[in-house]
Write a protein that holds these residues in place. Structure first.
Motif, short mmCIF file in Angstrom:
data_model
loop_
_atom_site.label_atom_id
_atom_site.label_comp_id
_atom_site.label_asym_id
_atom_site.label_seq_id
_atom_site.Cartn_x
_atom_site.Cartn_y
_atom_site.Cartn_z
N ARG A 132 33.68 -6.18 56.75
CA ARG A 132 33.92 -5.20 55.69
C ARG A 132 33.16 -5.61 54.43
O ARG A 132 32.55 -4.78 53.76
CB ARG A 132 35.42 -5.09 55.40
CG ARG A 132 35.79 -3.99 54.48
CD ARG A 132 35.33 -2.64 54.93
NE ARG A 132 36.27 -2.07 55.85
CZ ARG A 132 36.16 -0.88 56.40
NH1 ARG A 132 35.13 -0.12 56.09
NH2 ARG A 132 37.03 -0.43 57.24
N TRP A 162 39.12 -0.55 50.53
CA TRP A 162 39.08 -1.99 50.83
C TRP A 162 38.80 -2.77 49.54
O TRP A 162 39.45 -3.78 49.26
CB TRP A 162 38.03 -2.29 51.90
CG TRP A 162 38.00 -3.72 52.30
CD1 TRP A 162 38.80 -4.34 53.21
CD2 TRP A 162 37.12 -4.74 51.79
NE1 TRP A 162 38.47 -5.68 53.30
CE2 TRP A 162 37.45 -5.94 52.44
CE3 TRP A 162 36.09 -4.74 50.87
CZ2 TRP A 162 36.78 -7.13 52.20
CZ3 TRP A 162 35.42 -5.93 50.61
CH2 TRP A 162 35.78 -7.10 51.27
N TRP A 177 37.29 -9.29 57.92
CA TRP A 177 37.07 -9.28 56.48
C TRP A 177 35.58 -9.44 56.18
O TRP A 177 35.03 -8.74 55.33
CB TRP A 177 37.86 -10.40 55.82
CG TRP A 177 37.85 -10.34 54.31
CD1 TRP A 177 38.77 -9.75 53.51
CD2 TRP A 177 36.85 -10.89 53.44
NE1 TRP A 177 38.41 -9.90 52.19
CE2 TRP A 177 37.23 -10.59 52.11
CE3 TRP A 177 35.67 -11.60 53.64
CZ2 TRP A 177 36.49 -10.98 51.00
CZ3 TRP A 177 34.92 -11.99 52.54
CH2 TRP A 177 35.33 -11.68 51.23
N ASP A 230 36.66 4.60 52.76
CA ASP A 230 37.28 3.40 53.36
C ASP A 230 36.81 2.13 52.67
O ASP A 230 37.61 1.21 52.43
CB ASP A 230 36.97 3.32 54.86
CG ASP A 230 37.68 4.40 55.66
OD1 ASP A 230 38.63 5.02 55.13
OD2 ASP A 230 37.28 4.62 56.83
#
Length: 195
Positions: free
Chosen positions: A54, A83, A51, A79
């Motif tokens: 990202r 997210w 996490w 992407d």
């Protein structure tokens, strides 16, 4: 960190990390005790390394582009946009832990709902229309004539001539949006053919 998080953080295979930890434990080191204590200190809501990675990618994207990632783009940006959408959904459901909300709030407007696909398409079309109008005004100012779409002098004149012809047709059929008609009349009073 879990074995998976260590593997992701270091770029090593999970089995390699697992084996390394087994070797350290076999040497009598109290690695497990230290690891468990560290995990408890972080608490259950602490974001996992995946996490965090990202999140950092979204932060870096925003710093580089001064905007949030969009789903209407190439794979990497897409992407990141997906997210972000999942983080928004979790927050609206009350399922995003407060530590993650605190981190996400460091990214400007991360929780604002992006415009719908129909809205963004309409905005893009309107922007394109305005660009064509500006090009048309510049062409008329430079050449002193309206562009022709049949016996044109160059590609720009042809493109603008076709665009202007399309505006004529839309006006004649009553399909030209009123704000577009007003914009054309205001910038080029003699733009339309008489009927």
């Amino acid at each position: 960190m879990t074995v998976q998080e260590i593997a992701e953080f270091t770029g090593r295979a999970r089995s390699t990390v697992h084996r390394h930890l087994q070797v350290r434990e076999s040497r009598g080191e109290d690695l497990r005790v230290v690891h468990d204590a560290a995990r408890e200190a972080l608490g259950p809501d602490w974001p996992p390394t995946r996490w965090q990675h990202r999140y950092k990618e979204v932060q870096d994207f925003y710093k580089a582009n001064r905007r949030l990632p969009s789903v209407n783009s190439e794979k990497t940006e897409y992407d990141l946009a997906i997210w972000l959408r999942s983080q928004r959904t979790l927050r609206r459901r009350g399922a995003l832990p407060s530590i993650r909300i605190t981190l996400m709030d460091m990214i400007p407007d991360w929780d604002a709902s992006p415009p719908s696909d129909a809205t963004s398409r309409r905005t893009a079309l309107d922007d394109h229309w305005r660009d064509r109008l500006r090009d048309l005004v510049a062409f008329v100012a430079e050449s002193g004539q309206m562009p022709r779409y049949k016996k044109y002098g160059d590609e720009l004149e042809r493109v603008l001539g076709v665009w202007l012809h399309t505006q004529h047709q839309a006006r004649a059929e009553g399909k030209l949006l009123s704000w577009r008609l007003e914009a054309l009349d205001a910038t080029l009073s003699g733009w339309h053919s008489r009927q």
